[in-house]
Motif scaffolding. Structure first.
Motif, mmCIF file in Angstrom:
data_model
loop_
_atom_site.group_PDB
_atom_site.id
_atom_site.type_symbol
_atom_site.label_atom_id
_atom_site.label_comp_id
_atom_site.label_asym_id
_atom_site.label_seq_id
_atom_site.Cartn_x
_atom_site.Cartn_y
_atom_site.Cartn_z
ATOM 1 N N ILE A 95 -1.087 40.105 22.706
ATOM 2 C CA ILE A 95 -0.151 40.584 21.650
ATOM 3 C C ILE A 95 0.738 39.421 21.151
ATOM 4 O O ILE A 95 1.272 39.518 20.464
ATOM 5 N N ASN A 96 0.487 38.466 21.833
ATOM 6 C CA ASN A 96 0.918 37.048 21.243
ATOM 7 C C ASN A 96 -0.356 35.934 21.009
ATOM 8 O O ASN A 96 -0.198 35.048 21.603
ATOM 9 N N PRO A 97 -0.923 36.356 19.902
ATOM 10 C CA PRO A 97 -2.030 35.230 19.683
ATOM 11 C C PRO A 97 -1.671 34.030 18.974
ATOM 12 O O PRO A 97 -0.728 34.047 18.221
ATOM 13 N N LEU A 98 -2.467 33.164 19.180
ATOM 14 C CA LEU A 98 -2.723 31.866 18.457
ATOM 15 C C LEU A 98 -3.196 32.117 17.185
ATOM 16 O O LEU A 98 -2.699 31.359 16.062
ATOM 17 N N VAL A 99 -4.342 32.817 16.957
ATOM 18 C CA VAL A 99 -5.099 33.147 15.828
ATOM 19 C C VAL A 99 -5.486 34.584 15.814
ATOM 20 O O VAL A 99 -5.473 35.193 16.867
ATOM 21 N N GLU A 100 -5.962 35.246 14.735
ATOM 22 C CA GLU A 100 -6.370 36.709 14.661
ATOM 23 C C GLU A 100 -7.503 36.537 15.512
ATOM 24 O O GLU A 100 -8.427 35.806 15.411
ATOM 25 N N GLY A 101 -7.478 37.650 16.387
ATOM 26 C CA GLY A 101 -8.679 37.872 17.204
ATOM 27 C C GLY A 101 -8.563 37.297 18.603
ATOM 28 O O GLY A 101 -9.435 37.643 19.552
ATOM 29 N N HIS A 102 -7.470 36.430 18.801
ATOM 30 C CA HIS A 102 -7.339 35.934 20.142
ATOM 31 C C HIS A 102 -7.467 36.822 21.301
ATOM 32 O O HIS A 102 -6.340 38.104 21.185
ATOM 33 N N LEU A 103 -8.456 36.938 22.312
ATOM 34 C CA LEU A 103 -8.173 38.070 23.135
ATOM 35 C C LEU A 103 -8.175 37.762 24.684
ATOM 36 O O LEU A 103 -8.802 36.599 25.107
ATOM 37 N N ILE A 149 -10.907 32.479 21.910
ATOM 38 C CA ILE A 149 -10.112 32.337 20.731
ATOM 39 C C ILE A 149 -10.827 31.820 19.377
ATOM 40 O O ILE A 149 -11.728 31.039 19.708
ATOM 41 N N PRO A 150 -10.900 32.645 18.591
ATOM 42 C CA PRO A 150 -11.789 32.191 17.226
ATOM 43 C C PRO A 150 -11.114 30.903 16.927
ATOM 44 O O PRO A 150 -9.878 31.050 16.547
ATOM 45 N N ILE A 151 -12.036 29.651 16.748
ATOM 46 C CA ILE A 151 -11.486 28.406 16.308
ATOM 47 C C ILE A 151 -12.081 27.787 15.224
ATOM 48 O O ILE A 151 -13.396 27.919 15.087
ATOM 49 N N ASN A 152 -11.469 27.064 14.393
ATOM 50 C CA ASN A 152 -12.167 26.062 13.461
ATOM 51 C C ASN A 152 -11.826 24.712 13.929
ATOM 52 O O ASN A 152 -11.997 23.770 12.967
ATOM 53 N N GLY A 153 -10.874 24.399 14.874
ATOM 54 C CA GLY A 153 -10.571 23.115 15.227
ATOM 55 C C GLY A 153 -9.846 23.163 16.341
ATOM 56 O O GLY A 153 -9.147 24.179 16.934
ATOM 57 N N MET A 154 -9.479 21.875 16.869
ATOM 58 C CA MET A 154 -8.807 21.772 18.274
ATOM 59 C C MET A 154 -7.484 22.625 18.265
ATOM 60 O O MET A 154 -6.816 23.105 19.077
ATOM 61 N N ALA A 155 -6.782 22.131 16.953
ATOM 62 C CA ALA A 155 -5.326 22.812 16.962
ATOM 63 C C ALA A 155 -5.217 24.083 17.168
ATOM 64 O O ALA A 155 -4.248 24.708 17.428
ATOM 65 N N ASP A 156 -6.363 25.010 16.890
ATOM 66 C CA ASP A 156 -6.252 26.377 16.983
ATOM 67 C C ASP A 156 -5.969 26.869 18.680
ATOM 68 O O ASP A 156 -5.758 28.166 18.814
ATOM 69 N N MET A 157 -6.470 25.967 19.450
ATOM 70 C CA MET A 157 -6.023 26.200 20.878
ATOM 71 C C MET A 157 -4.898 25.730 21.392
ATOM 72 O O MET A 157 -4.753 25.375 22.646
ATOM 73 N N ASP A 158 -3.831 25.194 20.588
ATOM 74 C CA ASP A 158 -2.694 24.464 21.024
ATOM 75 C C ASP A 158 -1.641 25.655 21.507
ATOM 76 O O ASP A 158 -0.997 26.311 20.585
ATOM 77 N N PHE A 159 -1.466 25.925 22.810
ATOM 78 C CA PHE A 159 -0.528 27.063 23.234
ATOM 79 C C PHE A 159 1.005 26.808 23.017
ATOM 80 O O PHE A 159 1.941 27.404 23.166
ATOM 81 N N THR A 160 1.202 25.259 22.532
ATOM 82 C CA THR A 160 2.581 25.217 22.225
ATOM 83 C C THR A 160 2.863 25.527 20.961
ATOM 84 O O THR A 160 4.258 25.564 20.597
ATOM 85 N N ARG A 161 1.956 25.987 20.178
ATOM 86 C CA ARG A 161 2.338 26.465 18.768
ATOM 87 C C ARG A 161 2.942 27.632 18.720
ATOM 88 O O ARG A 161 2.900 28.582 19.633
ATOM 89 N N PRO A 162 3.928 27.992 17.665
ATOM 90 C CA PRO A 162 4.372 29.430 17.527
ATOM 91 C C PRO A 162 3.357 30.396 17.517
ATOM 92 O O PRO A 162 2.310 30.287 16.832
ATOM 93 N N LYS A 163 3.517 31.764 18.280
ATOM 94 C CA LYS A 163 2.463 32.578 18.502
ATOM 95 C C LYS A 163 2.539 33.428 16.787
ATOM 96 O O LYS A 163 3.614 33.514 16.358
ATOM 97 N N LEU A 164 1.652 34.213 16.688
ATOM 98 C CA LEU A 164 1.601 34.668 15.389
ATOM 99 C C LEU A 164 1.941 36.251 15.667
ATOM 100 O O LEU A 164 1.815 36.919 16.838
ATOM 101 N N LYS A 165 2.317 36.958 14.397
ATOM 102 C CA LYS A 165 2.855 38.312 14.843
ATOM 103 C C LYS A 165 2.109 39.243 13.993
ATOM 104 O O LYS A 165 1.793 38.763 12.597
ATOM 105 N N PHE A 166 1.314 40.167 14.341
ATOM 106 C CA PHE A 166 0.728 41.175 13.556
ATOM 107 C C PHE A 166 1.159 42.622 13.610
ATOM 108 O O PHE A 166 1.665 43.181 14.618
#
Length: 129
Positions: A29-37, A96-113
């Motif tokens: 519920i606090n995903p890094l990217v769409e589809g993070h599960l 986590i669906p990723i296109n690059g290393m930054a997509d797995m950075d848990f310090t980034r703000p989480k997305l809201k859906f």
């Protein structure tokens, strides 16, 4: 009882993607990217490497099946896998669906859906299972 055990018991709602007798995959519920599960064993064990060998292997096989569906359903180069284990005292694997290393950075703000957006993601992944 962990929050994941409450989700498994149906006491807390979740966006469930896949379920077996032993495992559950649901959207973070606090995903890094769409589809993070998250993929969890239904048996509550705090640390991943404290799982018995059969449960550990089963968890990884279940995660592999879910990841294959995710890769078909969501635009990404691959499905990243990580285990941190500090947030909830219940063994779990992040897919986590990723296109690059930054997509797995848990310090980034989480997305809201919205709940509709979460459900649309669940439907896309389930359609590939």
């Amino acid at each position: 009882m962990s929050i994941f055990s409450k989700i498994i018991a149906g006491e807390i709602p979740a966006y469930k993607v896949a379920e077996s007798d032993e495992f559950l995959a649901f959207l973070d519920i606090n995903p890094l990217v769409e589809g993070h599960l998250l993929v969890v064993p239904k048996k509550e064990v705090d640390k991943l490497f404290d799982l018995d060998d059969e449960t550990y292997a089963g968890l990884m096989i279940f995660a592999k099946i879910v990841a294959a569906a995710m890769e078909k359903a969501l635009p990404c180069n691959r499905i990243g896998v990580t285990v941190i284990g500090l947030e909830v005292p219940h063994a779990h694997v992040h897919l986590i669906p990723i296109n690059g290393m930054a997509d797995m950075d848990f310090t980034r703000p989480k997305l809201k859906f919205t709940s509709e957006e979460f459900q649309a993601t669940v439907d896309k992944i389930k359609a590939q299972l």
